[in-house]
Scaffold this active site. Structure first.
Site, PDB file in Angstrom:
ATOM      1  N   ARG A   1       0.886  -1.133   0.105  1.00 61.70           N
ATOM      2  CA  ARG A   1      -0.023  -0.090  -0.117  1.00 61.70           C
ATOM      3  C   ARG A   1       0.990   1.504  -0.138  1.00 61.70           C
ATOM      4  O   ARG A   1       0.461   2.290  -0.403  1.00 61.70           O
ATOM      5  CB  ARG A   1      -0.707  -0.265   1.215  1.00 61.70           C
ATOM      6  CG  ARG A   1      -2.080  -0.874   1.507  1.00 61.70           C
ATOM      7  CD  ARG A   1      -2.405  -0.797   2.846  1.00 61.70           C
ATOM      8  NE  ARG A   1      -3.000   0.366   3.336  1.00 61.70           N
ATOM      9  CZ  ARG A   1      -4.286   0.737   3.191  1.00 61.70           C
ATOM     10  NH1 ARG A   1      -4.954   0.106   2.270  1.00 61.70           N
ATOM     11  NH2 ARG A   1      -4.724   1.909   3.465  1.00 61.70           N
TER      12      ARG A   1
ATOM     13  N   ARG B   1      10.039   5.492  -3.136  1.00 57.43           N
ATOM     14  CA  ARG B   1      10.473   5.868  -4.226  1.00 57.43           C
ATOM     15  C   ARG B   1      11.584   6.519  -4.052  1.00 57.43           C
ATOM     16  O   ARG B   1      12.214   6.981  -3.027  1.00 57.43           O
ATOM     17  CB  ARG B   1       9.382   6.888  -4.825  1.00 57.43           C
ATOM     18  CG  ARG B   1       8.931   7.951  -3.540  1.00 57.43           C
ATOM     19  CD  ARG B   1       7.882   9.138  -4.390  1.00 57.43           C
ATOM     20  NE  ARG B   1       6.655   8.994  -4.041  1.00 57.43           N
ATOM     21  CZ  ARG B   1       5.732   9.242  -3.341  1.00 57.43           C
ATOM     22  NH1 ARG B   1       6.106   9.942  -2.230  1.00 57.43           N
ATOM     23  NH2 ARG B   1       4.632   8.869  -3.314  1.00 57.43           N
TER      24      ARG B   1
ATOM     25  N   ARG C   1      -8.664  -6.679  13.750  1.00 59.42           N
ATOM     26  CA  ARG C   1      -7.974  -5.746  14.441  1.00 59.42           C
ATOM     27  C   ARG C   1      -8.790  -4.663  14.947  1.00 59.42           C
ATOM     28  O   ARG C   1      -9.523  -3.971  14.191  1.00 59.42           O
ATOM     29  CB  ARG C   1      -6.587  -5.032  13.925  1.00 59.42           C
ATOM     30  CG  ARG C   1      -5.620  -6.096  13.664  1.00 59.42           C
ATOM     31  CD  ARG C   1      -4.903  -6.989  15.096  1.00 59.42           C
ATOM     32  NE  ARG C   1      -4.148  -6.121  15.522  1.00 59.42           N
ATOM     33  CZ  ARG C   1      -3.590  -6.512  16.638  1.00 59.42           C
ATOM     34  NH1 ARG C   1      -4.006  -7.607  17.276  1.00 59.42           N
ATOM     35  NH2 ARG C   1      -2.654  -5.707  17.353  1.00 59.42           N
TER      36      ARG C   1
ATOM     37  N   ARG D   1       0.697   5.391  16.718  1.00 63.24           N
ATOM     38  CA  ARG D   1       0.752   6.678  16.118  1.00 63.24           C
ATOM     39  C   ARG D   1       0.232   7.804  16.961  1.00 63.24           C
ATOM     40  O   ARG D   1      -0.787   7.464  17.934  1.00 63.24           O
ATOM     41  CB  ARG D   1       0.494   7.081  14.698  1.00 63.24           C
ATOM     42  CG  ARG D   1      -0.804   6.550  14.276  1.00 63.24           C
ATOM     43  CD  ARG D   1      -1.247   6.435  12.713  1.00 63.24           C
ATOM     44  NE  ARG D   1      -2.428   5.869  12.553  1.00 63.24           N
ATOM     45  CZ  ARG D   1      -3.015   5.286  11.335  1.00 63.24           C
ATOM     46  NH1 ARG D   1      -2.141   5.648  10.333  1.00 63.24           N
ATOM     47  NH2 ARG D   1      -4.152   4.706  11.027  1.00 63.24           N
TER      48      ARG D   1
ATOM     49  N   GLU E   1      -2.851   6.059  19.288  1.00 65.29           N
ATOM     50  CA  GLU E   1      -3.622   4.761  18.742  1.00 65.29           C
ATOM     51  C   GLU E   1      -3.021   3.655  19.272  1.00 65.29           C
ATOM     52  O   GLU E   1      -1.600   3.535  18.946  1.00 65.29           O
ATOM     53  CB  GLU E   1      -3.658   4.959  17.058  1.00 65.29           C
ATOM     54  CG  GLU E   1      -4.816   5.746  16.445  1.00 65.29           C
ATOM     55  CD  GLU E   1      -4.526   5.653  15.108  1.00 65.29           C
ATOM     56  OE1 GLU E   1      -5.028   6.590  14.241  1.00 65.29           O
ATOM     57  OE2 GLU E   1      -4.556   4.411  14.428  1.00 65.29           O
TER      58      GLU E   1
ATOM     59  N   TYR F   1      -9.786  -4.792   3.284  1.00 67.88           N
ATOM     60  CA  TYR F   1      -9.230  -3.657   3.354  1.00 67.88           C
ATOM     61  C   TYR F   1      -9.167  -2.571   2.543  1.00 67.88           C
ATOM     62  O   TYR F   1      -8.542  -2.121   2.078  1.00 67.88           O
ATOM     63  CB  TYR F   1      -7.671  -4.066   3.818  1.00 67.88           C
ATOM     64  CG  TYR F   1      -6.730  -3.247   4.260  1.00 67.88           C
ATOM     65  CD1 TYR F   1      -7.056  -2.015   5.205  1.00 67.88           C
ATOM     66  CD2 TYR F   1      -5.193  -3.623   4.424  1.00 67.88           C
ATOM     67  CE1 TYR F   1      -6.152  -1.383   5.683  1.00 67.88           C
ATOM     68  CE2 TYR F   1      -4.374  -2.745   4.889  1.00 67.88           C
ATOM     69  CZ  TYR F   1      -4.858  -1.661   5.604  1.00 67.88           C
ATOM     70  OH  TYR F   1      -3.785  -0.854   6.571  1.00 67.88           O
TER      71      TYR F   1
ATOM     72  N   ASP G   1      -9.919   1.292   1.183  1.00 69.24           N
ATOM     73  CA  ASP G   1      -9.849   2.684   1.547  1.00 69.24           C
ATOM     74  C   ASP G   1     -11.388   3.356   1.312  1.00 69.24           C
ATOM     75  O   ASP G   1     -12.175   2.659   0.496  1.00 69.24           O
ATOM     76  CB  ASP G   1      -8.759   3.160   0.670  1.00 69.24           C
ATOM     77  CG  ASP G   1      -7.580   3.180   1.309  1.00 69.24           C
ATOM     78  OD1 ASP G   1      -7.370   2.992   2.625  1.00 69.24           O
ATOM     79  OD2 ASP G   1      -6.499   3.031   0.802  1.00 69.24           O
TER      80      ASP G   1
END
Ligand code: FAD
Ligand code: UDP
Length: 366
Positions: A171, A175, A248, A279, A299, A347, A349
């Site tokens: 995901r 780069r 989860r 995070r 979190e 999963y 988005d």
């Protein structure tokens, strides 16, 4: 039968479906067991700040049709997600890019970074990556894996990286340019005014009952609608009769702080194992907020148990096989459409959920 559709779940899937059905003259009742609409994209205003109650949500897509679709309901700001990763006392840019590599190895050019990564990969002798660990190692080498992936992923999923599917790490962009944009997608932003308003507009003129659990509701009103759109957990729908799928869950510790700027960025990931949270989100930075105070959420990821909020499906082989069996049951279920992240155990988005809802609409009303 009072309604054409009973829609279970006022999240994005249920709300897009309801909006489109209503537009076509169908009567709909939307119910949600929570005491509010919008599902996981719900925002609550605290100290004038839109707080993403169920986790940070950044809209991003490469699908122009979906971008135009969502823009009917809100104007988007120009927020670009660029998280910071903290590993012990080191700080890195995410996703994995030249800023990350330069900080990690004190180098400047893509050639230098590629050479270091290639050398680390060569020593590992991985031919065909079979899991997340091998995928991450063969993409980014040992240093990036050990400092930025392993600890975070094991906290997030509660499993060793070697037992997780590789698509999870794919995901993220990887780069060799100095580009901190967390997504490769063409369109990105946060809706001005928050996500709840978007869903409110979708459900405008449609009957909605919050605080209403389907399983209780159907006992009293078994024949209330011609068809059901179910966006809750597919295994729960079938009374877990083939066994429970794994999810989860996430726990958020939200705090109002008496400072205007706590961490200087919306998203800061803690990638070492020792810090118990994954995070910290500082919500105001999603909207370039200038409020006097700030709101942060830590979190904590945990295994899901009955009664908890299921956030992420654990799409490993074992669960996917079990889901397939539930899908077969679902196909035999007359007049029920299963959709969304929990109904399809995917999963997804937000853009993918909207896309999937619109495909369902096309099939239903063709
Ligand atoms: P949901 O929003 O979960 O809606 C389902 C609704 O059904 C819920 O409101 C639930 O209460 C209700 N329901 C369930 N069972 C019953 C029942 N028995 N009776 C009545 N109601 C019921 N996507 C992005 O694009 N960008 C991001 O940055 C992003 N960040 C995320 C961060 C986190 C922590 C999580 C968990 C997800 C994130 N996502 C993100 C994904 C996004 O949340 C989903 O794609 C989207 O919200 C799914 O919509 P949905 O309608 O399928 O499900
Ligand atoms: N990930 C990581 N380190 C990070 C951030 C993410 O290793 O600092 C991995 C982790 O396995 C995570 C996956 O990348 O589950 C996908 O991250 P993303 O931010 O897309 O997760 P989500 O927004 O779905 O929580």
């Amino acid at each position: 039968m009072k309604y054409d559709y009973l829609i279970v779940g006022a999240g994005l899937f249920g709300s897009v479906f309801a909006y489109e059905a209503h537009k076509r003259g169908k009567s709909c009742l939307v119910i949600d067991k929570r005491d509010h609409i919008a599902g996981n994209v719900y925002c609550e205003e605290i100290e004038g700040i839109n707080v993403h109650k169920y986790g940070a949500h950044i809209f991003h897509t490469s699908n122009k049709k979906i971008w135009e679709y969502i823009n009917q309901f809100a104007e988007f700001n120009n927020y670009i997600n660029s998280p910071i990763a903290v590993y012990k006392d080191e700080l890195y840019n995410l996703p994995f890019n030249m800023n990350t590599f330069s900080k990690m190895w004190g180098i400047k050019t893509p050639q230098e970074a590629k050479a270091i990564i290639a050398k680390q990969i060569e020593e590992l002798h991985i031919t065909e990556p079979r899991n997340l660990e091998e995928q991450a190692l063969s993409l980014a080498g040992t240093d990036v894996y050990e400092k930025l992936i392993k600890g975070y992923t094991e906290k997030q999923w509660g499993r060793p990286c070697s037992e997780l599917p590789s698509f999870i790490i794919k995901r993220l962009p990887f780069r060799f340019t100095y580009n901190n944009n967390y997504f490769n997608d063409r369109y990105q932003g946060i809706p001005i005014g928050g996500y709840t308003k978007i869903v409110g507009k979708m459900l405008d003129g449609i009957e909605v009952k919050t605080g209403t659990d389907y399983f209780q509701f159907k006992k009293d009103k078994p024949d209330i609608a011609r068809k059901i759109v179910f966006t809750g957990m597919i295994d729960e729908y079938f009374g877990y009769r083939l066994g429970a799928l794994e999810y989860r869950s996430v726990r958020f510790e939200t705090e109002v702080l008496d400072t205007d700027n706590y961490q200087g960025n919306a998203v800061v990931n803690y990638t070492d194992r020792e810090i118990p949270y994954t995070r910290i989100i500082e919500h105001k930075h999603f909207e370039f907020g200038t409020q006097e105070k700030t709101v942060i959420s830590r979190e904590y990821s945990s295994e899901w148990k009955v009664g908890m909020e299921p956030y992420y499906p654990v799409n490993n082989e074992q669960n996917n096989q079990l889901f397939e069996k539930y899908r077969e049951l679902a196909e035999k279920e007359n007049n029920v459409i299963f959709g969304g992240r929990l109904g399809n155990y995917k999963y997804y988005d937000m853009d993918k959920v909207i896309e999937s809802a619109l495909e369902t609409v096309d099939r239903e009303f063709r």
